[in-house]
Design a protein around this motif. Structure first.
Motif, PDB file in Angstrom:
ATOM      1  N   MET A  27       7.349  14.013  21.729  1.00  0.00           N
ATOM      2  CA  MET A  27       8.493  14.914  21.565  1.00  0.00           C
ATOM      3  C   MET A  27       9.016  15.395  22.909  1.00  0.00           C
ATOM      4  O   MET A  27      10.232  15.517  23.107  1.00  0.00           O
ATOM      5  N   THR A  28       8.120  15.659  23.828  1.00  0.00           N
ATOM      6  CA  THR A  28       8.534  16.113  25.157  1.00  0.00           C
ATOM      7  C   THR A  28       9.361  15.042  25.859  1.00  0.00           C
ATOM      8  O   THR A  28      10.409  15.330  26.449  1.00  0.00           O
ATOM      9  N   LEU A  29       8.892  13.791  25.793  1.00  0.00           N
ATOM     10  CA  LEU A  29       9.626  12.690  26.414  1.00  0.00           C
ATOM     11  C   LEU A  29      10.991  12.499  25.761  1.00  0.00           C
ATOM     12  O   LEU A  29      12.001  12.289  26.442  1.00  0.00           O
ATOM     13  N   LEU A  30      11.020  12.576  24.425  1.00  0.00           N
ATOM     14  CA  LEU A  30      12.288  12.423  23.708  1.00  0.00           C
ATOM     15  C   LEU A  30      13.251  13.554  24.036  1.00  0.00           C
ATOM     16  O   LEU A  30      14.460  13.340  24.179  1.00  0.00           O
ATOM     17  N   LEU A  31      12.708  14.761  24.175  1.00  0.00           N
ATOM     18  CA  LEU A  31      13.559  15.909  24.497  1.00  0.00           C
ATOM     19  C   LEU A  31      14.158  15.763  25.892  1.00  0.00           C
ATOM     20  O   LEU A  31      15.349  16.032  26.105  1.00  0.00           O
ATOM     21  N   LEU A  32      13.353  15.305  26.855  1.00  0.00           N
ATOM     22  CA  LEU A  32      13.858  15.086  28.211  1.00  0.00           C
ATOM     23  C   LEU A  32      14.918  13.989  28.217  1.00  0.00           C
ATOM     24  O   LEU A  32      15.902  14.058  28.974  1.00  0.00           O
ATOM     25  N   HIS A  33      14.710  12.983  27.374  1.00  0.00           N
ATOM     26  CA  HIS A  33      15.674  11.883  27.278  1.00  0.00           C
ATOM     27  C   HIS A  33      16.968  12.335  26.619  1.00  0.00           C
ATOM     28  O   HIS A  33      18.062  11.864  26.951  1.00  0.00           O
ATOM     29  N   MET A  35      18.238  15.564  26.410  1.00  0.00           N
ATOM     30  CA  MET A  35      18.938  16.718  26.990  1.00  0.00           C
ATOM     31  C   MET A  35      20.211  16.354  27.758  1.00  0.00           C
ATOM     32  O   MET A  35      21.233  17.038  27.618  1.00  0.00           O
ATOM     33  N   PRO A  36      20.222  15.290  28.570  1.00  0.00           N
ATOM     34  CA  PRO A  36      21.461  15.002  29.320  1.00  0.00           C
ATOM     35  C   PRO A  36      22.656  14.677  28.422  1.00  0.00           C
ATOM     36  O   PRO A  36      23.782  15.077  28.721  1.00  0.00           O
ATOM     37  N   SER A  37      22.425  13.936  27.327  1.00  0.00           N
ATOM     38  CA  SER A  37      23.536  13.516  26.458  1.00  0.00           C
ATOM     39  C   SER A  37      23.848  14.529  25.366  1.00  0.00           C
ATOM     40  O   SER A  37      24.935  14.498  24.778  1.00  0.00           O
ATOM     41  N   GLY A  38      22.926  15.415  25.073  1.00  0.00           N
ATOM     42  CA  GLY A  38      23.150  16.431  24.048  1.00  0.00           C
ATOM     43  C   GLY A  38      22.929  15.901  22.641  1.00  0.00           C
ATOM     44  O   GLY A  38      22.625  14.722  22.433  1.00  0.00           O
ATOM     45  N   TRP A  39      23.112  16.785  21.671  1.00  0.00           N
ATOM     46  CA  TRP A  39      22.879  16.442  20.278  1.00  0.00           C
ATOM     47  C   TRP A  39      24.166  15.959  19.633  1.00  0.00           C
ATOM     48  O   TRP A  39      25.236  16.503  19.879  1.00  0.00           O
ATOM     49  N   LYS A  40      24.038  14.958  18.798  1.00  0.00           N
ATOM     50  CA  LYS A  40      25.201  14.440  18.077  1.00  0.00           C
ATOM     51  C   LYS A  40      25.002  14.675  16.589  1.00  0.00           C
ATOM     52  O   LYS A  40      24.182  14.018  15.950  1.00  0.00           O
ATOM     53  N   ILE A  41      25.730  15.644  16.051  1.00  0.00           N
ATOM     54  CA  ILE A  41      25.685  15.945  14.624  1.00  0.00           C
ATOM     55  C   ILE A  41      26.956  15.403  13.994  1.00  0.00           C
ATOM     56  O   ILE A  41      28.060  15.755  14.415  1.00  0.00           O
ATOM     57  N   TRP A 317      16.641  10.378  17.569  1.00  0.00           N
ATOM     58  CA  TRP A 317      16.315   9.256  18.457  1.00  0.00           C
ATOM     59  C   TRP A 317      16.414   7.928  17.716  1.00  0.00           C
ATOM     60  O   TRP A 317      16.944   6.942  18.245  1.00  0.00           O
ATOM     61  N   LEU A 318      15.946   7.881  16.484  1.00  0.00           N
ATOM     62  CA  LEU A 318      15.957   6.635  15.723  1.00  0.00           C
ATOM     63  C   LEU A 318      17.363   6.219  15.317  1.00  0.00           C
ATOM     64  O   LEU A 318      17.714   5.039  15.368  1.00  0.00           O
ATOM     65  N   PHE A 319      18.198   7.184  14.900  1.00  0.00           N
ATOM     66  CA  PHE A 319      19.521   6.870  14.366  1.00  0.00           C
ATOM     67  C   PHE A 319      20.653   7.087  15.364  1.00  0.00           C
ATOM     68  O   PHE A 319      21.789   6.718  15.084  1.00  0.00           O
ATOM     69  N   GLY A 320      20.346   7.705  16.507  1.00  0.00           N
ATOM     70  CA  GLY A 320      21.383   7.963  17.489  1.00  0.00           C
ATOM     71  C   GLY A 320      22.247   9.166  17.163  1.00  0.00           C
ATOM     72  O   GLY A 320      23.129   9.540  17.944  1.00  0.00           O
ATOM     73  N   GLU A 321      22.027   9.771  16.021  1.00  0.00           N
ATOM     74  CA  GLU A 321      22.770  10.945  15.566  1.00  0.00           C
ATOM     75  C   GLU A 321      22.029  11.519  14.371  1.00  0.00           C
ATOM     76  O   GLU A 321      21.092  10.898  13.849  1.00  0.00           O
ATOM     77  N   ILE A 322      22.461  12.679  13.928  1.00  0.00           N
ATOM     78  CA  ILE A 322      21.865  13.258  12.722  1.00  0.00           C
ATOM     79  C   ILE A 322      22.992  13.812  11.856  1.00  0.00           C
ATOM     80  O   ILE A 322      23.918  14.459  12.350  1.00  0.00           O
ATOM     81  N   HIS A 323      22.933  13.473  10.585  1.00  0.00           N
ATOM     82  CA  HIS A 323      23.995  13.873   9.660  1.00  0.00           C
ATOM     83  C   HIS A 323      23.752  15.305   9.203  1.00  0.00           C
ATOM     84  O   HIS A 323      22.615  15.749   9.033  1.00  0.00           O
ATOM     85  N   LEU A 324      24.845  16.020   9.005  1.00  0.00           N
ATOM     86  CA  LEU A 324      24.735  17.415   8.588  1.00  0.00           C
ATOM     87  C   LEU A 324      24.072  17.526   7.215  1.00  0.00           C
ATOM     88  O   LEU A 324      23.330  18.482   6.951  1.00  0.00           O
ATOM     89  N   ILE A 325      24.307  16.542   6.343  1.00  0.00           N
ATOM     90  CA  ILE A 325      23.667  16.551   5.029  1.00  0.00           C
ATOM     91  C   ILE A 325      22.158  16.389   5.160  1.00  0.00           C
ATOM     92  O   ILE A 325      21.383  16.925   4.359  1.00  0.00           O
ATOM     93  N   THR A 326      21.706  15.653   6.182  1.00  0.00           N
ATOM     94  CA  THR A 326      20.267  15.525   6.436  1.00  0.00           C
ATOM     95  C   THR A 326      19.655  16.888   6.717  1.00  0.00           C
ATOM     96  O   THR A 326      18.553  17.205   6.253  1.00  0.00           O
ATOM     97  N   LEU A 327      20.368  17.702   7.471  1.00  0.00           N
ATOM     98  CA  LEU A 327      19.868  19.045   7.770  1.00  0.00           C
ATOM     99  C   LEU A 327      19.865  19.919   6.518  1.00  0.00           C
ATOM    100  O   LEU A 327      18.989  20.779   6.358  1.00  0.00           O
ATOM    101  N   VAL A 328      20.836  19.697   5.620  1.00  0.00           N
ATOM    102  CA  VAL A 328      20.855  20.446   4.364  1.00  0.00           C
ATOM    103  C   VAL A 328      19.620  20.103   3.534  1.00  0.00           C
ATOM    104  O   VAL A 328      18.917  20.987   3.030  1.00  0.00           O
ATOM    105  N   PHE A 329      19.352  18.799   3.385  1.00  0.00           N
ATOM    106  CA  PHE A 329      18.140  18.394   2.672  1.00  0.00           C
ATOM    107  C   PHE A 329      16.896  18.850   3.431  1.00  0.00           C
ATOM    108  O   PHE A 329      15.888  19.225   2.831  1.00  0.00           O
ATOM    109  N   GLY A 330      16.970  18.789   4.767  1.00  0.00           N
ATOM    110  CA  GLY A 330      15.825  19.201   5.567  1.00  0.00           C
ATOM    111  C   GLY A 330      15.480  20.656   5.382  1.00  0.00           C
ATOM    112  O   GLY A 330      14.319  21.054   5.525  1.00  0.00           O
TER     113      GLY A 330
END
Length: 825
Positions: A27-33, A35-41, A317-330
């Motif tokens: 998780m630490t490595l993924l977070l460092l990777h 951070m520069p590009s930011g989150w894509k929702i 990291w796996l999908f390159g983005e995260i869908h807002l509906i995924t967060l709703v189910f999450g």
């Protein structure tokens, strides 16, 4: 007696800690990777729809349509007074130009009109160079029948009409006015849309409706970006407010994917806030009421936060983005992942644990935690078989979240030493928890078995006998009624082409494609004459194939521009000089091979016209392997769009006799895909039960262990029975939710099996677990998104039934003589 020996538990605990450390490092490595590009929702509505793995051509067409329309939207401004309308249009354009993300498409730069969009003068100039190869269907028919008289009459009439001076080609180049008639017959868009000055006007079917101006805009950036949606909707809302303040009677209609995406995103944001806040508040209340201490609550919330963060990070990291509906189910994962903490603290604070080592509760529940995790992950992982990209992301998010929480609890909780008073003060909850077991114990073990089987048979009979299914695509997204009404009104005024029904034309090359279209146009004309459609748009309506251009040239040579052609006789009667006639003959002969090609045509016309021509497609052999249809391997594709559809069946029948033509009804196709997915998911659900049953046999090495699966199975069938009796049509998301019912039911059954009858800590933990699950999924069932609602209500009912039925399974199928089967034989 401990469930596991100290040495064995210590070994497993070290493995768990190692897994937790590796997860944290990853998780630490993924977070460092990241951070520069930011989150894509994203809020991409297409991600919620099933993909058709069988027809890559249709998928390519869908992508083509999306590319043409995704980043555009329309505003239609209406007013009773034309002067007011012009003022409103000027104010709207001034306001919209202040938004850097928006670019206005002017009538001379690309909007759909009956005279093309692009540079109309340039289009006429280009076509004029090919005029000897261009004829209208009526002109071709008359010349084919050697009927020159009507053509000469039209030519004479054009000389004396008021607009005769406005010839597109002068009399010396087009004496019989054939080219002017050809241009007038071009089908470049609805006839009620016309440019005038800087604006594009729309004539409504009823003149009493007033006047309308159409504004077309392009969005710079992704319409599924939340920031872009906010900027666009804010700009349009500002325009509407200013217009209504200036002229209250003005009307503003909007249409575009961006508005639907923004509406869906807003609903998802509200759902996410409501579900997560409600779940956390419910957990806080339960923890405080049960344990009377903030420490268990804070520790549990920490484990949940860790799991949700790990799921978000890995999923992104796996999908390159995260869908807002995924967060709703999450958000519903909160109510499931807290189960591990509930079991630990219920055992830690129970009377039976006072004076024991702090790690003994984990030793006692570790086997059940492992089996519970496996069955829950199986339930979520089964969602991966879906062809819905959004649901696949939800499955990964949930599975990763559960595993992460499990590693956190199993790895760190054994080190917890709480000095608080661990006497239970939850008499009310314990009474509630013991009710189901007391009921089944009153019946007795033998009677419990009989009741379970009778209920199983009854539920199976009712659920299968009355069950109805639904494959309605509206399950995925229910548009805002206000937005839907605006779009329907706008499309009605614009006489727009239907987005869901069209024809796909296939050919081995460009000319074969045009010839295939030309052969089908007569069928379309008949459909239009019968009222099945009000119009259509096809490239070949304006761009003839080279074979047809040759035929047009031959007809004009034979009857118009030949040695004794009608054109020269007509020019002689008008006194046109002989040298001018010789120039015309020379130009006609010189243009013999000057054919109009698709490349030349597409370079001049508007984007809506270009969208009809897909051209050469790069479909690999792998992409074409699944469903074979005539010419499915052909690399050239075009589209024929339709408007005013009245008879869909007639449209489908019309294409059956043409091997190169395929009628597409996207709604019906989607229903078919959903039906296939429904049956596939149902089969996978049965397989999941078989896999779990095999796992139980492998672990316990006793046939009695199969009884554990009765609780979720009966809960599933009873849930289906409830839906049947309530006349609720079962959709795909009801079936997917049943995988969760299986996972939760196995959790309850396994924990009861792993403890001795009367274990108050286990009963308390299971009851609390069921309450938190019901809270999370109950909130999910209140969502405004139909698919989320279906999912939530199914798991809610299933969880309550699991809680009620699980004690009967332990009583009827539990270990004999109260011996716990916590270790495999």
């Amino acid at each position: 007696m401990s469930s596991l020996t100290d040495s064995r538990f210590s070994h497993l605990h070290r493995i768990t800690l190692t897994g937790l450390v590796l997860l944290v490092l990853s998780m630490t490595l993924l977070l460092l990777h990241q951070m520069p590009s930011g989150w894509k929702i994203t809020t991409d509505l297409k991600a919620l729809l099933p993909t058709s793995g069988e027809d890559r051509l249709l998928a390519a067409v869908d992508q083509h349509f999306a590319a043409a329309a995704e980043n555009k939207f329309f505003l239609l401004i209406g007013a009773d007074n034309k002067q007011q309308l012009l003022q409103a249009a000027e104010l709207a354009i001034e306001t919209l130009r202040q938004q850097p993300l928006l670019e206005l498409i002017s009538p001379s730069g690309g909007a759909a009109t009956n005279r093309g969009t692009g540079d109309y003068a340039s289009l006429i100039a280009k076509l004029q160079a090919h005029r000897f190869h261009l004829l209208t269907p009526q002109q071709r028919s008359l010349l084919s029948q050697t009927q020159i008289g009507p053509i000469l009459e039209d030519a004479n009439r054009s000389l004396y009409q008021l607009d005769g001076w406005a010839r597109l080609a002068p009399l010396t180049k087009d004496p019989l006015n054939l080219f002017n008639q050809y241009i007038a017959a071009l089908k470049l868009g609805p006839e009620n849309i016309y440019p005038q000055g800087e604006y594009l006007f729309v004539s409504p079917p009823d003149p009493s409706e007033g006047h309308f101006v159409l504004l077309s805009l392009t969005i710079k950036g992704s319409v599924f970006n939340l920031g872009t949606q906010t900027a666009v909707t804010t700009a349009v809302d500002t325009v509407e407010t200013r217009l209504q303040q200036r002229i209250p009677s003005l009307r503003l209609l909007r249409s575009g994917i961006v508005f639907h995406a923004a509406s869906a995103a807003e609903k998802a944001r509200l759902d996410l806030t409501f579900i997560s806040t409600g779940s956390i508040l419910g957990i806080i209340a339960l923890f405080w009421f049960t344990y009377r201490s903030l420490k268990p609550l804070l520790i549990s919330l920490t484990s949940i936060a860790f799991g949700c963060f790990a799921a978000t990070l890995i999923c992104h990291w796996l999908f390159g983005e995260i869908h807002l509906i995924t967060l709703v189910f999450g958000a519903s994962l909160i109510g499931v992942s807290v189960d591990y903490s509930l079991h630990f603290f219920s055992h830690l604070f129970s009377d039976s644990n006072i004076g024991k080592r702090a790690e003994s509760p984990m030793q006692r529940i570790f086997p059940a935690l492992c089996l519970g995790l496996i069955t829950s992950v199986i339930g979520y992982s089964c969602l991966l078989q879906s062809q819905l990209p959004g649901l696949q992301q939800i499955a990964v998010f949930s599975a990763v979240g559960l595993i992460s929480v499990w590693l956190f609890v199993a790895g760190l909780y054994p080190f917890i030493t709480l000095k608080a008073n661990r006497g239970e003060k939850v008499t009310l909850l314990l009474q509630l928890a013991s009710k189901p077991e007391m009921f089944w114990r009153t019946l007795g073990a033998g009677n419990s078995r009989v009741c379970l089987w009778l209920l199983l048979i009854l539920a199976l009979a009712i659920s299968t006998g009355l069950l109805r299914t639904s494959n309605n695509p509206r399950t995925f997204y229910a548009p805002s009624p206000q937005l839907l009404l605006q779009e329907q009104r706008l499309h009605q005024l614009l006489d727009s082409y239907a987005p869901s029904q069209f024809y796909i034309v296939k050919g081995v090359d460009e000319q074969a494609l045009l010839k295939a279209e030309e052969g089908f146009l007569e069928e379309l004309e008949q459909l239009q004459a019968r009222g099945a459609i009000s119009g259509y748009a096809a490239t070949s309506s304006n761009l003839p194939s080279i074979d047809r251009q040759r035929e047009n040239y031959r007809l004009q040579r034979a009857y118009i521009y030949g040695e004794e052609g009608a054109a020269y006789d007509f020019m002689n009667r008008l006194g046109v000089a002989a040298i001018t006639q010789e120039d015309l003959k020379h130009n006609f002969e010189a243009s013999r091979e000057n054919y109009l090609t698709p490349e030349q045509w597409l370079a001049q016309v508007s984007e809506p016209q270009r969208a009809l021509w897909m051209g050469k497609l790069n479909l690999t052999a792998q992409n074409r392997k699944a469903r074979h249809s005539p010419l499915s391997d052909s690399p050239y594709v075009s589209l024929i769009t339709l408007r005013g559809i009245k008879d869909v069946d007639a449209l489908a029948r019309a294409a059956r006799d043409y091997s190169a033509i395929e009628f597409v009804d996207k709604v019906e196709n989607l229903k078919g895909v959903l039906k296939t997915q429904f049956h596939a998911a149902s089969r996978v659900l049965i397989i999941a039960y078989v896999v779990v049953a095999t796992l139980l046999l492998f672990y316990y090495r006793h046939l009695n262990a199969l009884g554990l699966i009765i609780a979720p199975l009966l809960a599933t069938l009873t849930t289906l029975t409830v839906f049947s009796l309530c006349a609720v049509a079962l959709n795909l998301f009801h079936v997917f939710a049943l995988f969760l019912v299986l996972g939760l039911g196995m959790d309850y059954s396994i924990f009861l099996r792993e403890t001795v009858p009367g274990d108050r800590a286990c009963l308390l933990a299971i009851t609390l677990s069921a309450l938190t699950s019901c809270l999370s999924f109950g909130l999910l069932s209140l969502s405004s998104t139909p698919m989320v609602q279906s999912f939530g209500i199914t798991v809610l009912i299933g969880s309550l039934l699991n809680l009620a039925i699980a004690p009967a399974v332990r009583l009827g199928y539990g270990p004999r003589n109260n011996d716990s089967l916590t270790q495999p034989a």
